[in-house]
Design a protein around this motif. Structure first.
Motif, PDB file in Angstrom:
ATOM      1  N   ASP A   1     -66.332  33.383  11.348  1.00 36.45           N
ATOM      2  CA  ASP A   1     -65.970  34.288  12.500  1.00 36.45           C
ATOM      3  C   ASP A   1     -64.796  33.509  13.160  1.00 36.45           C
ATOM      4  N   MET A   2     -64.746  32.345  13.464  1.00 35.23           N
ATOM      5  CA  MET A   2     -63.670  31.721  14.017  1.00 35.23           C
ATOM      6  C   MET A   2     -62.235  31.919  13.315  1.00 35.23           C
ATOM      7  N   LYS A   3     -62.558  31.804  12.017  1.00 36.55           N
ATOM      8  CA  LYS A   3     -61.491  31.648  11.328  1.00 36.55           C
ATOM      9  C   LYS A   3     -60.587  33.125  11.197  1.00 36.55           C
ATOM     10  N   VAL A   4     -61.357  34.198  11.017  1.00 33.19           N
ATOM     11  CA  VAL A   4     -60.890  35.465  11.139  1.00 33.19           C
ATOM     12  C   VAL A   4     -60.234  36.059  12.613  1.00 33.19           C
ATOM     13  N   PHE A   5     -60.936  35.252  13.561  1.00 30.14           N
ATOM     14  CA  PHE A   5     -60.682  35.553  14.796  1.00 30.14           C
ATOM     15  C   PHE A   5     -59.273  34.801  14.996  1.00 30.14           C
ATOM     16  N   GLU A   6     -59.028  33.697  14.446  1.00 35.45           N
ATOM     17  CA  GLU A   6     -57.722  32.856  14.604  1.00 35.45           C
ATOM     18  C   GLU A   6     -56.543  33.440  14.052  1.00 35.45           C
ATOM     19  N   ARG A   7     -56.953  34.031  12.955  1.00 36.45           N
ATOM     20  CA  ARG A   7     -55.796  34.844  12.062  1.00 36.45           C
ATOM     21  C   ARG A   7     -55.353  36.100  13.038  1.00 36.45           C
ATOM     22  N   GLU A   8     -56.416  36.720  13.340  1.00 29.64           N
ATOM     23  CA  GLU A   8     -55.894  38.051  13.919  1.00 29.64           C
ATOM     24  C   GLU A   8     -55.459  37.599  15.375  1.00 29.64           C
ATOM     25  N   ARG A   9     -55.879  36.752  16.214  1.00 30.40           N
ATOM     26  CA  ARG A   9     -55.494  36.224  17.323  1.00 30.40           C
ATOM     27  C   ARG A   9     -53.981  35.785  17.487  1.00 30.40           C
ATOM     28  N   LEU A  10     -53.429  35.011  16.082  1.00 30.49           N
ATOM     29  CA  LEU A  10     -52.079  34.791  15.939  1.00 30.49           C
ATOM     30  C   LEU A  10     -51.343  35.760  15.639  1.00 30.49           C
ATOM     31  N   ASN A  11     -51.897  36.702  15.118  1.00 25.99           N
ATOM     32  CA  ASN A  11     -50.973  38.069  14.761  1.00 25.99           C
ATOM     33  C   ASN A  11     -50.981  38.914  15.984  1.00 25.99           C
ATOM     34  N   GLY A  12     -51.720  38.726  16.843  1.00 23.45           N
ATOM     35  CA  GLY A  12     -51.661  39.436  18.151  1.00 23.45           C
ATOM     36  C   GLY A  12     -52.561  40.696  18.119  1.00 23.45           C
ATOM     37  N   HIS A  13     -53.519  40.507  17.105  1.00 20.34           N
ATOM     38  CA  HIS A  13     -54.389  41.831  17.105  1.00 20.34           C
ATOM     39  C   HIS A  13     -55.163  42.156  18.450  1.00 20.34           C
ATOM     40  N   TYR A  14     -55.699  41.375  18.686  1.00 20.63           N
ATOM     41  CA  TYR A  14     -56.364  41.138  20.183  1.00 20.63           C
ATOM     42  C   TYR A  14     -56.417  40.083  20.677  1.00 20.63           C
ATOM     43  N   GLY A  15     -57.058  40.132  22.136  1.00 19.22           N
ATOM     44  CA  GLY A  15     -57.150  38.532  22.772  1.00 19.22           C
ATOM     45  C   GLY A  15     -58.356  37.890  22.667  1.00 19.22           C
ATOM     46  N   THR A  16     -58.391  36.738  23.409  1.00 21.40           N
ATOM     47  CA  THR A  16     -59.621  36.019  23.368  1.00 21.40           C
ATOM     48  C   THR A  16     -60.785  36.510  24.088  1.00 21.40           C
ATOM     49  N   THR A  17     -60.463  37.089  25.172  1.00 21.38           N
ATOM     50  CA  THR A  17     -61.696  37.748  26.067  1.00 21.38           C
ATOM     51  C   THR A  17     -62.193  38.719  25.226  1.00 21.38           C
ATOM     52  N   ALA A  18     -61.498  39.681  24.546  1.00 22.01           N
ATOM     53  CA  ALA A  18     -62.195  40.850  23.908  1.00 22.01           C
ATOM     54  C   ALA A  18     -63.020  40.235  22.643  1.00 22.01           C
TER      55      ALA A  18
END
Ligand SMILES: Nc1ncnc2c1ncn2[C@@H]1O[C@H](COP(=O)(O)OP(=O)(O)OP(=O)(O)O)[C@@H](O)[C@H]1O
Length: 984
Positions: free
Chosen positions: A465-482
């Motif tokens: 989950d964290m890996k998917v989050f990190e990729r998407e976060r880095l590409n600006g898909h959504y923010g940490t709070t969401a």
């Protein structure tokens, strides 16, 4: 040069400050770029320097032209005192409608150049030079550029359509309707040629879904949903065969021509067909440019310098072979008289620098910069999906993922149900007798601590989950709070399910307090504890994104919390520093135990069986005097505190993600360079190569064991020999035999690795299973021999258990044997379930059941005959370990009266305690227990051997059964199409 960097999200803000000092060019470098580049070399370039690609006009239709001039990137060298250049003074450009390929031998700096251009360099790098967008320093709006990484961090349970559609909902603005987003997603899938795989699951372990090429295209789909004008691709074809590579690349380039997109891609070894798709080529060697210009003219450049491409050879293979110095020796040996590659590279670099081609590159760069000043401006902003939509979509996606994750979610439910049935049958119809007081306490403690502890098995899922989050976060898909909100919300229904079903089973089978409101309270505490443990493990996953280290760390933290929760040592007996203040109050276990105890005991009465006393004792008296529960406030306050802790843990998770985003590079740097780890490696080489290198499993485990041993030592420090030390001694010995050895579960990923190596070697006929089964435990003997005396001695002497070296030796031998047994057990599990997630959950479940039936949580005579007494009690090694350790500690000791004897002056012998209090079998000596344990080491190995042999035969059938068949049409389609194009 804050332009590009600003685009790539907050984590890189710090980097940008570090890297963006373009005005102070090279000021921070210790090398002099001019000196390095003006080494006099003969000029062999005589002709054919018309090498610069002439693409479509720059800035067309708001397209993006990227230019870089005199770009340098440096990193600290091995000693950390000087800086080493990775990219050395590169100049180049990329224009709309063109594909720029960055090529070169492995380690030449391709990814670094790509990262520098995309503003993704790591924190330990320093960058200088100008990188401009359309000739200006400007910020790209969200969604106008994208970066496709090499590794596919996709949610494997989703279908292609779902993965892309969810992503579209996350990235595309609210101004687009749902159907428009759906249409965009489907169109993008079609563009990437995945229409026939729309409903195929991406697939991962045990569920083969898409092929490697298809997965790569899904990753690209997700990143081009926003129609970026600038696309970075890091090795888009790595791991793909030439047909699949061509298929992927041709799809991308078609889009680029149609939409005027600028594409920059690093690529390893393209086939001639793929090479033909590139507009320009940037060929690197050790961070220096060997060639930059029209890809088609590269051959001419090499030929003009005396290195023509032999007929029938793939040109890109020829270029790379010519400048690859990694295998210089082979070349020299293979063909005498051939020039050393170093020399060849220097010839090419010097030739290129003095060529018209290089001048043309510079002219092109300045032309783009000039045009940029007058050209049409870029989009100022693009809007995102709203925060609310993001939360909603992420929650939905995560719920779908959970419902399909057979390994983590459904197996966990099954194990929980099994464990709760275990609890329910072992404490079946617990009654209201005096002996039920202790049993109730132990049962509630087991549920609040151990059942929730099992969440640890889900760690690999959290890491994914964290890996998917990190990729998407880095590409600006959504923010940490969401992400944190969605992660919490999506877990709620599942946690409700796994607290309700197992909770009800355990509650009603054991016959705890009647009344629905009491069950509701019990279940609310269980649910909140699960939320808390899950949050704790997510926090660990965000800091330690490694299965092995994460599981061990998570288990260690929970172990310490359980120790300080007030069960293993009563609250008033907890040592004040650390254990009482603050640990007892920080550990959620305290509130869970006390809340559950109040819920269970308040208002009940039990018969009193104190010598010479009759009548009843009230629940309140038990709570206050036996469990030392804080009675000043109600059970609802305990639940309230637990719920607030759940919120607090989540806030902590959010805060830590944000902090780690900035700290991670520093942490990685510490781990990769720190001398402690190097020293560990050197030290352990003496014992065994495998162990010496497995820092995660062996050394982190040792550290955690030492921490736990010191914790035990301080918690039970100088336990004493009065009446009130009887129970603590028993609890201490049980913790050592069960929980300390339980930690071996954290090594499961290592066991799986061992099994994998074994399988490969076995398949190749290197040796047989018997040799492996005998050899494998021998390797771990030195480690466990090192390990059990250190941890054992710390715990033994700090607590002041029975004096006499022979007692310590016995104690330590039991500890050592238990560790061997647990390893055997986990190896057996690894031989059947070669998957981290399932193995940890299965191993944890088996051991949980064994612990339950070992005679501590329920005394041997109270164990239900069926299953629990016969056979669990007798096959669980915990029984022999626990009884042996008790025998060793209590024999010939006498315990004097104290406050707990209520004024009675009695002296109790160790033998009495063993027989009456712990119901230890006294007919044989402690050495028989040890003998049985040692025998079990052999016995546990035998099923391991048998299972290995059976699994060797049964595995193909099992895998076939578990796996979801890929859609044959899809596979065939990709290969056929790719082959057809390839051949034409
Ligand atoms: N942040 C960093 N810190 C230290 N060294 C680094 C860093 N980034 C890259 N390097 C080193 O720089 C060199 C070039 O790395 P890079 O990943 O750019 O090469 P590459 O050409 O992409 O290699 P490959 O084709 O094998 O992926 C390597 O020796 C690598 O170890």
């Amino acid at each position: 040069m804050a332009s590009l960097r600003d685009l790539f999200m907050e984590p890189y803000v710090a980097d940008s400050q570090l890297n963006s000092n373009s005005s102070a060019r090279h000021s921070s470098l210790e090398i002099n770029p001019l000196e390095m580049e003006t080494t006099p070399m003969p000029n062999h370039g005589e002709a054919a320097h018309q090498v610069v690609g002439v693409g479509p006009p720059s800035n067309a239709d708001n397209g993006i032209s990227l230019t870089w001039e005199d770009l340098w990137v440096t990193v600290p060298d091995a000693k950390g005192s000087r800086r080493r250049p990775i990219i050395q003074g590169l100049t180049g450009y990329a224009q709309p409608g063109e594909v720029l390929a960055i090529m070169g031998p492995s380690g030449c700096g391709k990814s670094t150049l790509l990262d520098a251009l995309a503003g993704r360099l790591g924190a330990n790098t320093r960058q200088s030079g100008d990188i401009l967008i359309n000739g200006r320093t400007q910020t790209l709006a969200y969604g106008t550029s994208a970066y496709v990484t090499q590794d596919e961090t996709l949610i494997t349970t989703l279908t292609v359509k779902e993965a892309v559609y969810y992503s579209a909902q996350l990235q595309l603005p609210n101004s687009m309707t749902k159907s428009e987003k759906k249409e965009r997603a489907e169109m993008t899938i079609r563009e990437m040629g995945l229409q026939d795989s729309m409903n195929t699951r991406i697939g991962g372990w045990g569920a083969k879904g898409l092929s490697g090429g298809q997965k790569r295209r899904v990753s690209i789909c997700i990143e081009i949903l926003t129609r970026p004008k600038l696309l970075f691709l890091d090795e888009p074809t790595s791991g793909l065969d030439s047909a699949a590579s061509y298929y992927v690349m041709s799809r991308i380039t078609k889009l680029d021509q149609r939409e005027g997109r600028t594409i920059i891609t690093s690529i390893h070894q393209p086939s001639s067909e793929v090479f033909g798709l590139f507009t320009n080529l940037c060929l690197l060697s050790s961070g220096r440019v060997v060639y930059f210009g029209c890809a088609n003219a590269t051959n001419e450049f090499f030929a003009s310098n005396g290195f023509p491409c032999p007929t029938l050879q793939n040109p890109s293979d020829h270029f790379l072979r010519t400048i690859n110095k990694d295998f210089d020796e082979d070349i020299e040996q293979g063909s005498e008289g051939k020039r050393a590659t170093e020399e060849v590279i220097e010839i090419l670099i010097t030739s290129f620098k003095s060529s018209d081609g290089y001048q043309e590159v510079k002219r092109q760069v300045s032309k783009i910069c000039k045009q940029g000043g007058t050209g049409s401006s870029l989009e100022k902003s693009r809007s995102h999906a709203s925060f609310f939509t993001q939360c909603l979509v992420l929650t939905k996606r995560s719920s779908v993922n959970m419902s399909r994750d057979l390994g983590y979610y459904w197996l966990r439910l099954a194990i929980y149900v099994t464990l709760s049935l275990g609890v329910g049958t072992i404490f079946y119809d617990i009654g209201l007798g005096n002996s039920s007081i202790q049993a109730r306490g132990a049962m509630l403690m087991f549920i609040a601590s151990f059942l929730t502890f099992m969440t640890i098995g889900g760690f690999p899922s959290f890491v994914e989950d964290m890996k998917v989050f990190e990729r998407e976060r880095l590409n600006g898909h959504y923010g940490t709070t969401a992400f944190v909100i969605a992660n919490t919300l999506s877990a709620v229904p599942y946690l409700l399910l796994i607290s309700l079903i197992p909770g009800a089973l355990a509650y009603y089978l054991s016959g705890l307090r009647p009344g629905f409101e009491h069950f509701l309270y019990f279940d609310s505490v269980l649910f909140t504890c699960m939320v808390l443990v899950e949050s704790l493990m997510m926090i660990v996953a965000s800091i330690v994104p490694n299965f092995l280290m994460g599981i061990i760390t998570g288990a260690g933290i929970q172990g310490i919390m359980i120790l300080g929760g007030g069960f293993f040592r009563l609250p008033n007996d907890l040592p004040k520093p650390f254990w009482k203040y603050p640990l007892h109050y920080i550990a959620f276990h305290k509130y869970a135990y006390q809340g559950m105890y109040k819920n269970e005991f308040q208002g009940l009465t039990f018969p009193c069986n104190q010598t010479g006393q009759r009548g009843v004792i009230t629940g309140e008296y038990i709570l206050k005097n036996k469990f030392q529960v804080e009675m000043g406030y109600s059970k609802w306050v305990d639940l309230g505190i637990l719920l607030s802790m759940a919120v607090l843990y989540r806030v902590l998770f959010l805060t830590i993600i944000k902090i780690v985003e900035n700290m991670k590079p520093a942490i990685s740097k510490f781990i990769s360079h720190d001398s402690f780890f190097t020293q560990c490696l050197v030290l352990t080489k003496r014992s065994s190569v495998n162990m010496s290198r497995d820092v995660g499993y062996y050394w982190l485990r040792l550290a955690i064991y030492i921490t736990l041993a010191v914790s035990l030592g301080t918690l039970y420090y100088d336990v004493g020999m009065s009446y009130s030390s009887i129970q603590p001694r028993g609890a201490l010995l049980m913790f050592l035999a069960s929980f300390l050895t339980f930690m071996a579960i954290g090594g499961f990923p290592s066991f799986v690795e061992d099994m994998k190596v074994f399988e490969v070697e076995r398949l190749n006929g290197h040796y047989g299973p018997t040799a492996f089964v005998i050899g494998n435990p021998l390797f771990s003997v030195p480690y466990l021999l090192l390990f059990s005396p250190i941890t054992g001695a710390l715990a033994y002497y700090l607590t002041g258990l029975q004096r006499g070296f022979e007692h310590f030796v016995y104690f330590d031998l039991v500890l050592f044997t238990c560790m061997m047994l647990v390893k055997s057990l986990m190896m057996t599990v690894a031989s059947i379930v070669p998957n981290f997630l399932m193995g940890i959950i299965a191993g944890g479940g088996i051991r949980g059941l064994m612990m339950l039936g070992s005679g501590f949580f329920r005394l041997p005579n109270d164990l239900p005959k069926l299953l629990w007494k016969y056979p669990v009690y007798y096959i669980a090694f915990h029984k022999y370990a626990y009884q042996g350790l008790c025998n060793n500690d209590y024999e010939r000791l006498y315990f004097s009266s104290d406050d707990l004897t209520g004024g009675l002056d009695v002296i109790i012998s160790g033998e009495e305690i063993l027989r009456d209090e712990f119901q230890v079998e006294m007919g044989y000596s402690k050495w028989v227990d040890l003998g049985i344990l040692l025998g079990m080491v052999v016995v546990y190995r035998t099923p391991f051997l048998v299972i290995i042999r059976i699994v060797e035969k049964a595995k193909p059938v099992i895998s076939k059964f578990i796996s979801v068949k890929p859609q044959p049409m899809t596979q065939v389609m990709e290969n056929q199409t790719a082959t057809a194009v390839h051949m034409s």
